[in-house]
Write a protein that holds these residues in place. Structure first.
Motif, PDB file in Angstrom:
ATOM      1  N   THR A   6       0.785  -1.341  -0.190  1.00  0.00           N
ATOM      2  CA  THR A   6      -0.090  -0.080   0.026  1.00  0.00           C
ATOM      3  C   THR A   6       0.820   1.352  -0.034  1.00  0.00           C
ATOM      4  OG1 THR A   6      -0.156   0.152   2.435  1.00  0.00           O
ATOM      5  CG2 THR A   6      -1.732  -1.159   1.270  1.00  0.00           C
ATOM      6  N   GLY A   7       0.415   2.283  -0.342  1.00  0.00           N
ATOM      7  CA  GLY A   7       1.122   3.508  -0.607  1.00  0.00           C
ATOM      8  C   GLY A   7       2.179   3.542  -1.423  1.00  0.00           C
ATOM      9  N   ALA A   8       1.892   2.847  -2.564  1.00  0.00           N
ATOM     10  CA  ALA A   8       3.088   2.339  -3.520  1.00  0.00           C
ATOM     11  C   ALA A   8       3.846   3.583  -4.389  1.00  0.00           C
ATOM     12  CB  ALA A   8       2.548   1.332  -4.094  1.00  0.00           C
ATOM     13  N   ASN A   9       3.261   4.836  -4.058  1.00  0.00           N
ATOM     14  CA  ASN A   9       3.611   6.020  -4.691  1.00  0.00           C
ATOM     15  C   ASN A   9       4.629   6.814  -3.731  1.00  0.00           C
ATOM     16  OD1 ASN A   9       3.311   6.011  -7.069  1.00  0.00           O
ATOM     17  ND2 ASN A   9       1.560   7.256  -7.253  1.00  0.00           N
ATOM     18  N   GLY A  10       4.523   6.230  -2.655  1.00  0.00           N
ATOM     19  CA  GLY A  10       5.377   7.036  -1.405  1.00  0.00           C
ATOM     20  C   GLY A  10       6.764   6.838  -1.390  1.00  0.00           C
ATOM     21  N   GLN A  11       7.486   7.529  -0.343  1.00  0.00           N
ATOM     22  CA  GLN A  11       8.931   7.337  -0.416  1.00  0.00           C
ATOM     23  C   GLN A  11       9.553   5.803  -0.382  1.00  0.00           C
ATOM     24  OE1 GLN A  11      12.381   9.850   1.766  1.00  0.00           O
ATOM     25  NE2 GLN A  11      10.646   9.570   2.922  1.00  0.00           N
ATOM     26  N   LEU A  12       8.842   5.283   0.715  1.00  0.00           N
ATOM     27  CA  LEU A  12       9.118   3.896   0.909  1.00  0.00           C
ATOM     28  C   LEU A  12       8.431   3.022   0.095  1.00  0.00           C
ATOM     29  CD1 LEU A  12      10.583   1.785   2.829  1.00  0.00           C
ATOM     30  CD2 LEU A  12       8.572   1.989   4.255  1.00  0.00           C
ATOM     31  N   ASP A  36      -7.521   3.214  -1.777  1.00  0.00           N
ATOM     32  CA  ASP A  36      -7.520   4.409  -0.796  1.00  0.00           C
ATOM     33  C   ASP A  36      -7.834   3.329   0.543  1.00  0.00           C
ATOM     34  OD1 ASP A  36      -8.346   6.115   1.318  1.00  0.00           O
ATOM     35  OD2 ASP A  36      -9.329   7.524  -0.032  1.00  0.00           O
ATOM     36  N   VAL A  37      -6.830   3.291   1.316  1.00  0.00           N
ATOM     37  CA  VAL A  37      -7.235   2.380   2.458  1.00  0.00           C
ATOM     38  C   VAL A  37      -8.172   3.040   3.623  1.00  0.00           C
ATOM     39  CG1 VAL A  37      -4.827   1.824   2.529  1.00  0.00           C
ATOM     40  CG2 VAL A  37      -5.181   3.776   3.995  1.00  0.00           C
ATOM     41  N   THR A  38      -8.840   4.186   3.327  1.00  0.00           N
ATOM     42  CA  THR A  38      -9.862   4.578   4.327  1.00  0.00           C
ATOM     43  C   THR A  38     -11.244   4.072   4.006  1.00  0.00           C
ATOM     44  OG1 THR A  38     -10.448   6.532   3.092  1.00  0.00           O
ATOM     45  CG2 THR A  38      -8.576   6.868   4.691  1.00  0.00           C
ATOM     46  N   TYR A  61      -0.979   9.103   6.372  1.00  0.00           N
ATOM     47  CA  TYR A  61      -0.953  10.480   6.429  1.00  0.00           C
ATOM     48  C   TYR A  61       0.382  10.977   7.202  1.00  0.00           C
ATOM     49  CZ  TYR A  61      -2.355  15.095   7.325  1.00  0.00           C
ATOM     50  OH  TYR A  61      -2.412  16.842   7.595  1.00  0.00           O
ATOM     51  N   THR A  62       1.312  11.459   6.253  1.00  0.00           N
ATOM     52  CA  THR A  62       2.640  11.598   6.925  1.00  0.00           C
ATOM     53  C   THR A  62       3.263  12.954   7.245  1.00  0.00           C
ATOM     54  OG1 THR A  62       3.857  11.719   4.783  1.00  0.00           O
ATOM     55  CG2 THR A  62       3.592   9.398   6.035  1.00  0.00           C
ATOM     56  N   ASN A  63       2.072  14.186   7.069  1.00  0.00           N
ATOM     57  CA  ASN A  63       2.529  15.308   7.256  1.00  0.00           C
ATOM     58  C   ASN A  63       2.516  15.716   8.958  1.00  0.00           C
ATOM     59  OD1 ASN A  63       2.521  18.419   7.395  1.00  0.00           O
ATOM     60  ND2 ASN A  63       2.586  18.577   5.076  1.00  0.00           N
ATOM     61  N   GLU A  76      -8.210   9.277  10.350  1.00  0.00           N
ATOM     62  CA  GLU A  76      -8.940   8.137   9.262  1.00  0.00           C
ATOM     63  C   GLU A  76      -8.012   7.304   8.479  1.00  0.00           C
ATOM     64  OE1 GLU A  76     -11.592  10.633   6.994  1.00  0.00           O
ATOM     65  OE2 GLU A  76     -12.297   9.056   5.642  1.00  0.00           O
ATOM     66  N   VAL A  77      -6.874   8.005   7.957  1.00  0.00           N
ATOM     67  CA  VAL A  77      -5.830   7.283   7.267  1.00  0.00           C
ATOM     68  C   VAL A  77      -5.362   6.406   8.100  1.00  0.00           C
ATOM     69  CG1 VAL A  77      -3.944   7.561   5.605  1.00  0.00           C
ATOM     70  CG2 VAL A  77      -6.023   9.180   5.619  1.00  0.00           C
ATOM     71  N   ASN A  78      -4.428   7.124   9.271  1.00  0.00           N
ATOM     72  CA  ASN A  78      -3.605   6.172   9.859  1.00  0.00           C
ATOM     73  C   ASN A  78      -4.057   5.186  10.925  1.00  0.00           C
ATOM     74  OD1 ASN A  78      -1.539   7.637   8.743  1.00  0.00           O
ATOM     75  ND2 ASN A  78      -1.139   9.182  10.474  1.00  0.00           N
ATOM     76  N   SER A 100       5.278   1.867  11.178  1.00  0.00           N
ATOM     77  CA  SER A 100       4.925   2.995  12.297  1.00  0.00           C
ATOM     78  C   SER A 100       6.411   3.825  12.578  1.00  0.00           C
ATOM     79  CB  SER A 100       4.660   1.985  13.453  1.00  0.00           C
ATOM     80  OG  SER A 100       3.902   3.114  14.369  1.00  0.00           O
ATOM     81  N   THR A 101       6.131   4.606  13.532  1.00  0.00           N
ATOM     82  CA  THR A 101       7.271   5.575  13.626  1.00  0.00           C
ATOM     83  C   THR A 101       7.661   5.453  14.975  1.00  0.00           C
ATOM     84  OG1 THR A 101       7.214   8.135  13.825  1.00  0.00           O
ATOM     85  CG2 THR A 101       5.135   7.046  14.011  1.00  0.00           C
ATOM     86  N   ASP A 102       9.051   6.388  15.060  1.00  0.00           N
ATOM     87  CA  ASP A 102       9.506   6.715  16.321  1.00  0.00           C
ATOM     88  C   ASP A 102       8.927   7.781  17.161  1.00  0.00           C
ATOM     89  OD1 ASP A 102      10.241   8.550  14.248  1.00  0.00           O
ATOM     90  OD2 ASP A 102      12.071   9.335  15.260  1.00  0.00           O
ATOM     91  N   TYR A 103       7.857   8.588  16.511  1.00  0.00           N
ATOM     92  CA  TYR A 103       7.106   9.574  16.828  1.00  0.00           C
ATOM     93  C   TYR A 103       5.947   9.059  18.060  1.00  0.00           C
ATOM     94  CZ  TYR A 103       9.496  13.146  14.639  1.00  0.00           C
ATOM     95  OH  TYR A 103      10.551  14.145  14.031  1.00  0.00           O
ATOM     96  N   VAL A 124      -0.229  14.539  17.038  1.00  0.00           N
ATOM     97  CA  VAL A 124      -1.493  14.087  16.157  1.00  0.00           C
ATOM     98  C   VAL A 124      -0.861  12.752  15.571  1.00  0.00           C
ATOM     99  CG1 VAL A 124      -3.247  14.266  14.397  1.00  0.00           C
ATOM    100  CG2 VAL A 124      -2.989  15.778  16.569  1.00  0.00           C
ATOM    101  N   TYR A 125       0.304  13.235  14.630  1.00  0.00           N
ATOM    102  CA  TYR A 125       0.782  12.189  13.916  1.00  0.00           C
ATOM    103  C   TYR A 125       1.005  10.747  14.540  1.00  0.00           C
ATOM    104  CZ  TYR A 125       4.249   9.807  11.103  1.00  0.00           C
ATOM    105  OH  TYR A 125       4.931   8.704  10.378  1.00  0.00           O
ATOM    106  N   GLY A 126       1.828  10.793  15.734  1.00  0.00           N
ATOM    107  CA  GLY A 126       2.457   9.800  16.554  1.00  0.00           C
ATOM    108  C   GLY A 126       1.208   9.045  17.279  1.00  0.00           C
ATOM    109  N   ARG A 147       8.659  -0.043  13.557  1.00  0.00           N
ATOM    110  CA  ARG A 147       8.785   1.338  13.889  1.00  0.00           C
ATOM    111  C   ARG A 147      10.180   1.677  12.949  1.00  0.00           C
ATOM    112  NH1 ARG A 147       7.683   0.703  19.938  1.00  0.00           N
ATOM    113  NH2 ARG A 147       5.198   0.432  19.822  1.00  0.00           N
ATOM    114  N   THR A 148      10.157   2.946  12.228  1.00  0.00           N
ATOM    115  CA  THR A 148      11.364   3.466  11.658  1.00  0.00           C
ATOM    116  C   THR A 148      11.405   4.707  12.107  1.00  0.00           C
ATOM    117  OG1 THR A 148      12.611   3.396   9.920  1.00  0.00           O
ATOM    118  CG2 THR A 148      10.329   3.918   9.407  1.00  0.00           C
ATOM    119  N   SER A 149      12.469   5.737  11.612  1.00  0.00           N
ATOM    120  CA  SER A 149      12.442   6.845  12.113  1.00  0.00           C
ATOM    121  C   SER A 149      13.602   7.566  11.068  1.00  0.00           C
ATOM    122  CB  SER A 149      13.516   7.007  13.152  1.00  0.00           C
ATOM    123  OG  SER A 149      14.675   6.366  12.994  1.00  0.00           O
TER     124      SER A 149
END
Ligand SMILES: NC(=O)c1ccc[n+]([C@@H]2O[C@H](COP(=O)([O-])OP(=O)(O)OC[C@H]3O[C@@H](n4cnc5c(N)ncnc54)[C@H](OP(=O)(O)O)[C@@H]3O)[C@@H](O)[C@H]2O)c1
Length: 282
Positions: A6-12, A36-38, A61-63, A76-78, A100-103, A124-126, A147-149
């Motif tokens: 999923t998210g195949a157009n993203g950085q990862l 759309d995963v939602t 949602y990474t912003n 909704e997304v995460n 997931s994330t270090d946040y 909110v992101y974390g 979890r990555t960072s």
């Protein structure tokens, strides 16, 4: 083995698809337009059609800053997106790898965070990413939570590319020196994920390049590596206010990787050199 990303157009996501392709592993990359995963219906349809053995769920949602104002959308997304993905993965009997994330940590620690350490996200992101983790945990036992960072790679925008651009535009720059973490090269992370999903060592992992630095030290190393003569001034977080609070220390300890006998990551400085060569910056 058949993988769905999923998210195949993203950085990862893009890096993962490239590495899967290079290794001759059968995969399908689903961008937001395709999946759309939602939408539970879209997730159900895509997973049923492709019938993957493993789903690598990178979509998010990474912003981090905008999430403070768009809490509902970020949740909704995460969170709910991860719930949809986890539910349908279970229904079709597929393994799930959730990124997931270090946040998720509040950054008050001084030693690397372990996989079982208490989480306490600041923004909110974390919070929404951790809610996604919990939905994955509640929905079965065939899951990896990774979890990555501080991710950088050739696709999409990231700190390294921003610094390289600023080095062309400015002679002096201020960079935050009181937030410490571990930069992670998408190439190395993708290889790790591909190795991990082929095992049945389910559970929670911390996966980042080894070593740690502040954003200021990261920036100085980037400029030194490409021989850019730019004056870099260390700033405190207070001197560089952002909408979202960020952890002061979010280095991830790699106990699970070591316990399971998986290959650990190289140092971020070594990975950075390869990345700079990859994008033709040195
Ligand atoms: N980047 C980092 O430093 C970092 C650090 C720790 C953890 N992570 C995690 O690592 C994973 C990959 O991050 P990344 O850097 O590759 O982020 P990214 O480049 O922003 O990629 C995320 C992708 O998800 C897509 N997306 C957004 N909403 C979606 C939805 N409703 N349905 C399907 N796809 C959707 C985005 O599409 P659009 O662009 O079209 O919206 C984007 O292509 C994420 O789970 C992130 O939380 C990243």
């Amino acid at each position: 083995m058949n993988i769905l990303v999923t998210g195949a157009n993203g950085q990862l996501g893009q890096e993962l698809c490239e590495q899967l392709e290079a290794q001759g592993i059968s995969y399908v990359g689903c961008s937001k337009r395709k999946l759309d995963v939602t939408s539970y219906e879209q997730v159900k349809k895509a997973f049923t059609n492709y019938n993957p053995d493993v789903i690598i769920h990178t979509a998010a949602y990474t912003n981090v800053d905008r999430a403070e104002q768009e809490e509902e959308l970020a949740y909704e997304v995460n969170a709910l997106g991860a719930k949809n993905v986890a539910n349908v993965a279970k229904e079709i009997g597929a393994k799930l790898c959730y990124i997931s994330t270090d946040y998720v940590f509040n950054g008050e620690g001084f030693v690397p965070y372990g996989e079982t350490d208490e989480v306490s996200p600041l923004g909110v992101y974390g919070k929404t990413k951790f809610a996604g983790e919990q939905f994955v945990r509640e929905n079965g036992d065939q899951y990896f939570i990774v979890r990555t960072s501080w991710v950088f790679g050739k696709h999409g925008q990231n700190f390294v590319k921003t610094m390289l651009r600023l080095a062309e535009e400015r002679e002096e720059l201020g960079v935050v020196h009181d937030q410490v973490g571990s930069p992670t090269y998408t190439h190395d992370l993708a290889l790790f994920l591909i190795e991990l999903i082929q095992t049945n060592h389910f559970g929670t992992y911390h996966a980042s390049n080894n070593g740690s630095c502040s954003w200021y030290e990261f920036a100085c190393t980037i400029f030194d590596s490409v021989h850019k003569n730019i004056k870099v001034n260390p700033l405190t977080t207070k001197e560089f206010p952002r909408p979202a609070p960020r952890p002061h220390y979010s280095v991830l300890g790699h106990e699970a990787i070591k316990d399971k006998g998986l290959r650990d990551f190289r140092h971020w400085k070594e990975a950075l050199q390869d990345f700079l060569v990859e994008i033709g910056a040195k």
